[in-house]
Scaffold this motif. Structure first.
Motif: not given
Length: 122
Positions: A37-40, A90-94
């Motif tokens: 995951r990557q948060a802003p 909260t993040a984009v999950y890959y």
């Protein structure tokens, strides 16, 4: 090779989500699968991974006991069940694939999905 994530969305703190990652173009059962995951404004971080057979899993301390990874090799799909979600999740999950288990290094995966946004409100 394609990895396609789905299942992201907006959820309140304490809620649950289930992410899916459908794989194609590779011999799925020969790849360890991982979630990152990557948060802003932050680096991409390891969340968890699952072995080729699905018998073994490995998690980041931050999600241990709350998140569960599973896979269905017949459906070429890996899942991430997320419970007791927190705003810091909260993040984009890959999802990612690599012929290795566990796979914890976000710089060393063979294939990546496009990501799915998870937003947890407080």
């Amino acid at each position: 090779v394609q990895l396609v994530e789905s299942g992201g969305g907006l959820v309140q703190a304490g809620g649950s989500l289930r992410l899916s990652c459908a794989a194609s173009g590779l011999t799925f059962s020969t790849y360890g699968m991982g979630w990152f995951r990557q948060a802003p404004g932050k680096e991409r971080l390891f969340v968890g991974s699952i072995s080729m057979s699905g018998d073994n899993t490995y998690y980041a301390d931050s999600v241990k006991g709350r998140f569960t990874i599973s896979r269905d090799n017949a459906k070429n799909t890996v899942y991430l069940e997320m419970n007791n979600l927190k705003p810091e999740d909260t993040a984009v999950y890959y999802c990612a694939a690599r012929r290795l288990f566990p796979m914890t290094d976000p710089h060393k995966s063979d294939y990546w999905g496009q990501g799915t946004q998870v937003t947890v409100s407080s």
